[in-house]
Enzyme design. Structure first.
Site, PDB file in Angstrom:
ATOM      1  N   HIS A   2       3.171  -3.412   6.760  1.00  0.00           N
ATOM      2  CA  HIS A   2       1.999  -2.550   6.650  1.00  0.00           C
ATOM      3  C   HIS A   2       1.858  -1.647   7.863  1.00  0.00           C
ATOM      4  CE1 HIS A   2       0.009  -4.491   3.132  1.00  0.00           C
ATOM      5  NE2 HIS A   2       0.739  -5.538   3.531  1.00  0.00           N
ATOM      6  N   HIS A  34       0.877  -1.176   0.000  1.00  0.00           N
ATOM      7  CA  HIS A  34       0.000   0.000   0.000  1.00  0.00           C
ATOM      8  C   HIS A  34       0.911   1.222   0.000  1.00  0.00           C
ATOM      9  CE1 HIS A  34      -3.179  -2.772   1.916  1.00  0.00           C
ATOM     10  NE2 HIS A  34      -3.465  -2.596   0.644  1.00  0.00           N
ATOM     11  N   GLU A  66       1.559   3.627   3.164  1.00  0.00           N
ATOM     12  CA  GLU A  66       1.919   3.057   4.467  1.00  0.00           C
ATOM     13  C   GLU A  66       3.447   3.102   4.560  1.00  0.00           C
ATOM     14  OE1 GLU A  66      -0.118  -0.694   4.857  1.00  0.00           O
ATOM     15  OE2 GLU A  66      -2.075   0.243   4.490  1.00  0.00           O
ATOM     16  N   GLU A 117       1.765  -5.655  10.809  1.00  0.00           N
ATOM     17  CA  GLU A 117       0.884  -4.494  10.798  1.00  0.00           C
ATOM     18  C   GLU A 117       1.150  -3.689  12.064  1.00  0.00           C
ATOM     19  OE1 GLU A 117      -1.938  -2.440   8.685  1.00  0.00           O
ATOM     20  OE2 GLU A 117      -2.037  -4.611   8.317  1.00  0.00           O
TER      21      GLU A 117
END
Length: 336
Positions: free
Chosen positions: A137, A43, A46, A199
Site C-alpha cells: 500500500h 487500492h 496506490e 505502507e
C-alpha cells in the site's frame, strides 16, 4: 524446558503511566513458510505495489528459495480506472461476516472479489491458507515505511519487522498493530496464516515516485530474504523491538453544523509530523475561519495517517496510537 517470560515497559511521556506487555521468551519453532503471496493494487490508485507486482510477474519470479511465490493484482477493475475502489473499499471486505455473505446481483464488485481472493489465498483461518501474505500500500501521509498487522505476538511477522528495521536506513521503519480478533480483521493480509501490510509514503495517489517505490521494493526484498533464511534453518535471536504503535482511536475533522462540510485543515504544526508526540494543548486543526483547535486529550499519543487523502470520505483527519516496546522470542523453523 522451564518457561520464562519478559515484561516490557513503555512509559507515557505525560505522566509516567506504564503500558506493559507480557511476552513469552521460550525459544519458538514454527513450520516452514512454503507458500508466500505478494499482493498489490488492493487500492487501485496506490501505484508502488501495482508496479512492483507487475515487475515481478514480468520477471516470472515464482520462487523465494524453497517457497513458492504467488503475485496478485488484487483489484484489477480499480487499477484499470486508477481509483481506490469501484463499489466499496476492498480492504474492508475480509471480515468473516463479509466473506461468508451470500452473493446476489446487488453484491458490490469488491465483495465478490474478496471472496474470490479468499478462495485463492485462504481460506481465512484455514490450514490451506497462504503461509505468509504481504499486501502493498501507499499513503499520502508522511509515514515513511510502516508494517501493519493485527498482533504483536505473531513471531514470524515481528522477526520480519526487526529484519526490515535493521536493514533499511532510507526511511523510518515502524510497526502498527490494530489488535482485532481474526474474525473481525478486515484487510486482505488477514487471509494468510501470517500476514501484514507494507505502507509507504508520502506518495500522491495515482502516481509512482521512484524513492517510495524503491523503499517498498527494499522492504519486499528483505521479507523474501528473511523467508529464505528462516526456511533454510537459520536461528533468529530474541530481543526487543521498538517503534511499535498500537491503535487507540481516530480523530475526525470538525464540520460545519449547517452544511456538514469539513470546516478545518490539519494545523501546519501537525502536518507531515506522523508519529510525533501530541501533547494536550498542541494545535490540531486550523479552522477555515482562522480559529485554532487544540488537542484536548489527557494522554500523550502519537498521530499517524495524518491528512491521508483516502480518509476524507470518512472525515478521518488522523489516527492516534500508543507507543510500546515488545520483546520477541528466539525463532527457528520446526523440523519434521
Amino acid at each position: 524446558m522451564k518457561q520464562t517470560h519478559r515484561i516490557t515497559i513503555q512509559a507515557s511521556a505525560k505522566d509516567n503511566r506504564k503500558h506493559t506487555s507480557k511476552i513469552w521468551m521460550e525459544p519458538v519453532s514454527l513450520p516452514a513458510l512454503s507458500r508466500v503471496a505478494l499482493c498489490g493494487g488492493t487500492h487501485g490508485n496506490e501505484m508502488s505495489g501495482v508496479y512492483l507486482v507487475r515487475e515481478l510477474q514480468r520477471q516470472k519470479l515464482e520462487k523465494a528459495g524453497s517457497a513458492t511465490l504467488t503475485t496478485v493484482i488484487s483489484n484489477p477493475r480499480a487499477v484499470q480506472v486508477c481509483k481506490r475502489y469501484t463499489d466499496t473499499d476492498l480492504n474492508r471486505c475480509f471480515t468473516d461476516a463479509i466473506l461468508s455473505s451470500p452473493v446476489t446481483d446487488a453484491t458490490p464488485y469488491e465483495v465478490r472479489r474478496a471472496q474470490e481472493l479468499n478462495t485463492l489465498l485462504g481460506p481465512k483461518g484455514n490450514v490451506g491458507a497462504m503461509d505468509l501474505l504481504c499486501d502493498l500500500h501507499n499513503t499520502t501521509a508522511n509515514m515513511g515505511l510502516s508494517l501493519i498487522s493485527y498482533s504483536v505476538q505473531d513471531w514470524v511477522i515481528m522477526h520480519i519487522y526487526r529484519q526490515i528495521q535493521r536493514k533499511i536506513t532510507s526511511a523510518p521503519v515502524r510497526f502498527i498493530v490494530l489488535d482485532l480478533p481474526l474474525a473481525d480483521a478486515y484487510s486482505q493480509d488477514s487471509l494468510g496464516k501470517h500476514g501484514f501490510s507494507i505502507e509507504v509514503g508520502p506518495q500522491p495517489h495515482g502516481v509512482v515516485r521512484a524513492d517510495i517505490f524503491n523503499i517498498m521494493k527494499e522492504a519486499v526484498d528483505q521479507t523474501l530474504d528473511w523467508v529464505q533464511c528462516f526456511n533454510s534453518g537459520c536461528a533468529f535471536e530474541g530481543g526487543e523491538v521498538d517503534n511499535v504503535y498500537t491503535f487507540v482511536k481516530s480523530v475526525y475533522y470538525p464540520r460545519d453544523p449547517e452544511t456538514n462540510q469539513i470546516a478545518a485543515a490539519i494545523h501546519p504544526q501537525l502536518q507531515d509530523r506522523d508519529f510525533c508526540l501530541l501533547h494536550p494543548g498542541d494545535p490540531m486543526f486550523l479552522m477555515f475561519s482562522g480559529e485554532i483547535l487544540k488537542y484536548e486529550g489527557e494522554e500523550v499519543l502519537h498521530p499517524f495517517f495524518v491528512n491521508e487523502c483516502a480518509y476524507y470520505e470518512k472525515s478521518i483527519a488522523f489516527h492516534l496510537a500508543r507507543k510500546m516496546t515488545v520483546t520477541i522470542p528466539p525463532l527457528q523453523v520446526k523440523r519434521d
